[in-house]
Structure formats: C-alpha cells, structure tokens
Design an enzyme around this catalytic site. Structure first.
Site, PDB file in Angstrom:
ATOM      1  N   TYR A  72      15.006  53.128 149.411  1.00  0.00           N
ATOM      2  CA  TYR A  72      14.044  53.216 148.307  1.00  0.00           C
ATOM      3  C   TYR A  72      13.569  54.653 148.128  1.00  0.00           C
ATOM      4  CZ  TYR A  72      10.261  52.006 145.145  1.00  0.00           C
ATOM      5  OH  TYR A  72       9.452  51.909 144.056  1.00  0.00           O
ATOM      6  N   PHE A 124      19.293  63.953 118.156  1.00  0.00           N
ATOM      7  CA  PHE A 124      19.961  62.645 118.264  1.00  0.00           C
ATOM      8  C   PHE A 124      18.946  61.542 117.934  1.00  0.00           C
ATOM      9  CE2 PHE A 124      21.471  58.918 120.686  1.00  0.00           C
ATOM     10  CZ  PHE A 124      22.626  58.711 119.960  1.00  0.00           C
ATOM     11  N   ASP A 125      19.441  60.355 117.552  1.00  0.00           N
ATOM     12  CA  ASP A 125      18.518  59.313 117.051  1.00  0.00           C
ATOM     13  C   ASP A 125      17.471  58.873 118.070  1.00  0.00           C
ATOM     14  OD1 ASP A 125      20.618  58.114 118.369  1.00  0.00           O
ATOM     15  OD2 ASP A 125      20.699  56.343 117.115  1.00  0.00           O
ATOM     16  N   ASP A 214      19.139  69.175 125.226  1.00  0.00           N
ATOM     17  CA  ASP A 214      19.615  67.790 125.297  1.00  0.00           C
ATOM     18  C   ASP A 214      21.102  67.918 125.624  1.00  0.00           C
ATOM     19  OD1 ASP A 214      20.713  65.327 124.855  1.00  0.00           O
ATOM     20  OD2 ASP A 214      19.738  64.974 122.930  1.00  0.00           O
ATOM     21  N   ALA A 216      23.739  66.004 126.921  1.00  0.00           N
ATOM     22  CA  ALA A 216      24.691  64.908 127.112  1.00  0.00           C
ATOM     23  C   ALA A 216      26.140  65.392 127.191  1.00  0.00           C
ATOM     24  CB  ALA A 216      24.535  63.883 125.997  1.00  0.00           C
ATOM     25  N   LYS A 257      27.809  60.406 129.326  1.00  0.00           N
ATOM     26  CA  LYS A 257      28.837  61.149 128.588  1.00  0.00           C
ATOM     27  C   LYS A 257      29.536  62.100 129.566  1.00  0.00           C
ATOM     28  CE  LYS A 257      25.905  59.834 125.153  1.00  0.00           C
ATOM     29  NZ  LYS A 257      24.671  59.071 125.432  1.00  0.00           N
ATOM     30  N   HIS A 449      19.563  50.824 113.100  1.00  0.00           N
ATOM     31  CA  HIS A 449      21.013  50.583 113.028  1.00  0.00           C
ATOM     32  C   HIS A 449      21.529  49.612 114.077  1.00  0.00           C
ATOM     33  CE1 HIS A 449      20.409  53.887 115.812  1.00  0.00           C
ATOM     34  NE2 HIS A 449      21.598  53.687 116.313  1.00  0.00           N
TER      35      HIS A 449
END
Ligand code: F0G
Length: 458
Positions: A72, A124-125, A214, A216, A257, A449
């Site tokens: 843990y 990004f969304d 960001d 990714a 990704k 979406h």
C-alpha cells in the site's frame, strides 16, 4: 539495393478479430444511437477509436509485471517508476494517477479556480472539461496554420507566441499556468517544435507563469523534432525528451499513449510547491501517494514502456505506419490534416461531405458511414466533441470537423491500413450521394460525445 523498411519487433501473441455483414452493422449502429462509443468492441473489425490504452505491451513489460510490489505504501514499483520518470524528464516529484484526466483533476484542483484563464494549444477535451467544470476558461492560442488542413507545416501544433503574449497581457493574474499539449491531439496529432517550446518558456518567464506540458504523446513529439527540426538529427530521443522537459515546470501524463500501458498516468514537476499542493488532492481522489490509482505491477510495466518508447526504432516503426496510411489516402485524393499526425490520421470531413450541413455534423456522419462500410471504428473530433459554448450554450462550429483514425501502437499491420484506406475510398467515391447527416436526440452538458444519442436526418 537499399533494404525496405520493416517493424522493429516481431509478434509473439495474437488476438483474433472478426468481420461482420453490413446488415449486422446497420442494426448495431442503430442500437448504439449512431454513437461509436456505444458499440460493443466485438462488433468492430478494425478499431481506430483511440490509440489510448490499446497498444501491445512488449515481452519485457509483461515480465516486469511479475515484479510488481503491491504494498500500500512505499512500494518498490513506485520508486522504479519515479526513478525512470526523473531520469527521462528531470522532474523530481512524481504523483501517479489512474490515467491522464485524473492527473488533470488532481493538478487543476490545486492550480485552477473559478474565473481563471488557461491559455494553450488546442486543449484536449478532458483538459478543457477539467478547466470549464471549475468555471475557468481554456483559451486556444494555436497557430492559424493549424486550421488549414491542406497546408503543410512541420510543427502545426505550435503555440502562437503573439496570441499567447496578448492573453497574458489581457488576463494577467487570472492565468495560473500555460498548458502546451505535446503532440497536439486536437489539431491532428501535430508536433510542437523545440523552438516554440523555448519561445513559450521565454514568454512565461517574462510574465512569471508556470508552464505545464500535457505530455500524452511526448515521445512522438520528440521523434518529430529529431526528424524535422534543424540541429536535432544527431541527438537521441532521450536527449531531446530531456531538453523538452527542461523548458517546463511540470507535466500531466496519460501513460496510456506513449507509456504503452493499458491504464495509468501521472503528474511530475520540479517544484516542491506544486507537488505539495497537488498531493492534497491525490489522496482523496486517487489513492495514497505511492500508487495513486495504479497497481504496483502496472507501475513496473509503465517504467519499462517509457524507456522502450523513448528509443528511436520503436517510434520510427509506429510513425511510419501512420505515414503509410496517409500515403494510401493520398493515392485516392482523400483530404486529411497534413502532414500526417504522430498517432492518427484526421480526415477532413468538411471537405468530403460537402452536402451535409454543419448542423448535421459531417464528421460524425462520416464516422458512421465508415463503420457501416467495413466495421472500422474511428471517432469524431469535430463539432459534437467541441461541446456547446459554456456561456451562450450554442454549438461551437468554429473549429475543424474531423474523423480521427487513431492507430494503436504495435497492434495492426499495414494490411489493416490497406483495408482502412480502401473502405474510406469507397465512402469517398459515393460522397456526392450523402446529403443528410445526424441530429442530436439526447446530450449531456460536458464531454457530450461519449454519451450523445443521435438519429439519422430523414
Ligand atoms: N491529454 C491528451 C492530449 C489526450 O489525448 C488525452 C486522452 C488526455 C489528456 C486524457 O488522458 O484518457 O488517460 O484520461 N486522449 C484519448 C484519445 C482518450 O483518444 O485521444 P486519459
């Protein structure tokens, strides 16, 4: 004779996929309310809905999973992951999260408040969602070139320094940080140049602002810098990655990704203050600081994935496959965001379904048509994904309307790319006869979406 190009791996395990009939697909699409997110994956032949979490792990990653420490607190898996991230990025502080949007949630809980403005290059969304849900604003400062799909530009993901400076002058202390998405997914998987990252850094320094990447698809971004930007041809991907992150204060990462794992993410930063602030939100939202929503074994697989995917051969294999698909589309004259992106081809629906009015969502219509044609699932990155304006509640028709064909890493062969190209050609050849699109029957307020229900316009 020069030897042809081939993959930098061989296949050790396979997963069967299945074709279907057009009649079956028509029924399934109807049941899915003309929204590909609601299709069962077993009803898809070639799945290009995303490159996120859909890659094939290597034998080394699977082997690393056996070493997972599921303690843990203080698991050795965490330290192996943290040391890899620190070695690659230079960031000392690492918070694991269960995926990229969770990293955004934790970091933005600390850094974004109501009324703030977060400038960047086509957020990004989920990034936009996490900003707007806090009653803050995501301000797009992408270069204008990104909006012309037929224009060739080596770094179409770049931030426009003039727009960024203006934003900082106008919003001053309302700006908590600048976010740069590498590569820029929304603009078509387009890279950001090292020079542009340097320019952003210089502007940020002048205004005393943090810069967050960001990240990714940071490794694909580094590949493009190596092959396209002057002065980088002889540098390794790892050297380029290190230099890129030297220009940021921190990062959010969707490890699904470029980490080539099925689930995972993290925040990393050089600033103790950011770490201390974000830490407070990790524990209630994600979990204790040395696992943050990830299994020990998943952290080990990620550590290996990050190392593998910052090697040139692996990236070259991947990006050359996307380029291969692009060349096939060129043969048929099918328009897409040029040049081909790192992780996907973004087909320009507004240039294909010219008889479908924008209010009937051409890119969504093309997405449905491609599925009906051959069981290939892409996804709309267009007017539906753009959501409504948070203030006026009007549909946002200002951006591009694209069908994205995202290519999973190390999953499909070029034969699959050929099937995609020909299926799209068949739809393209009958484009003049497609005059009606879809209308929204039900939608939710943010990120509609995923769950929107549609019906064909009669
Ligand atoms: N940032 C970028 C640039 C992304 O492309 C994504 C996800 C995220 C953040 C969020 O990460 O999914 O791990 O929570 N993009 C996926 C896609 C979903 O299909 O492009 P996540």
């Amino acid at each position: 004779m020069e030897l042809p190009f081939a993959e930098s791996w061989k296949i050790k395990m396979v997963e069967p996929i299945r074709k279907s009939t057009r009649a079956e697909r028509e029924q399934w699409m109807k049941e899915a309310h003309y929204n590909v997110f609601q299709l069962k994956a077993e009803h898809v032949y070639i799945d290009c809905i995303t490159d996120s979490g859909t890659g094939s792990m290597s034998d080394r990653q699977w082997a690393a999973m056996m070493m997972g420490d599921e303690s843990y607190a203080g698991a050795s898996s965490f330290f192996r992951l943290k040391d890899t991230i620190t070695r690659l990025t230079g960031f000392e502080y690492v918070i694991p999260t269960h995926q990229g949007r969770a990293a955004e949630n934790v970091l933005f809980s600390h850094m974004v408040k109501a009324g703030d403005v977060v400038p960047g290059n086509s957020h990004f969304d989920t990034t936009k969602g996490h900003i707007e849900s806090r009653k803050a604003f995501a301000l797009d400062c992408i270069i204008d070139e990104a909006k012309d799909t037929q224009l060739e530009h080596p770094f179409k993901g770049n931030v426009d320094p003039v727009k960024l400076e203006k934003a900082l002058e106008q919003y001053g202390n309302k700006v908590p940080f600048i976010i740069v998405t590498i590569t820029n997914n929304t603009a078509g998987g387009q890279p950001v140049s090292m020079q542009n990252l340097r320019d952003v850094r210089a502007i940020a320094d002048r205004f005393g602002k943090f810069v967050i990447f960001d990240s990714a698809r940071f490794a694909e971004n580094a590949y493009f810098i190596k092959v396209r930007e002057e002065g980088y041809a002889d540098k390794t991907i790892k050297e380029i990655v290190k230099e890129m992150f030297s220009l940021a204060d921190g990062m959010t990462m969707s490890a699904k990704k470029d980490g080539i794992v099925n689930m995972g993410g993290f925040i990393a930063t050089r600033h103790e203050s950011i770490y201390e602030g974000a830490k407070r939100f990790c524990i209630p939202f994600e979990g204790y600081l040395t696992y943050g929503g990830m299994n020990g074994r998943d952290m080990d697989a990620l550590a290996v994935g990050l190392d593998e995917n910052t090697e040139f051969d692996n990236l070259e294999t991947r990006i050359k496959q996307v380029e291969y698909l692009a060349k096939r589309l060129d043969e048929y004259g099918i328009p897409y965001q040029r040049p081909a992106g790192g992780h996907a081809i973004f087909v320009d629906a507004s240039k294909i379904l010219t008889h479908v009015p924008k209010e009937q969502f051409p890119a969504q219509t093309l997405t449905v048509e491609l599925y009906l044609e051959a069981g290939i699932r892409g996804c709309e990155i267009g007017y539906i994904l753009a959501d409504r304006d948070p203030v006026t509640r009007e549909n946002r028709f200002g951006g591009l309307d694209l069908l994205r064909l995202a290519i999973p890493r190390r999953v499909y062969t070029n034969n699959h790319m050929d099937v995609i190209a020909v299926a799209l050609k068949n739809v393209y050849d009958r484009r003049e006869s497609i005059t009606k699109g879809v209308r929204i029957v039900w939608e939710t307020e943010l990120m509609r979406h995923f769950t929107v229900q549609l019906e064909p316009v009669k």
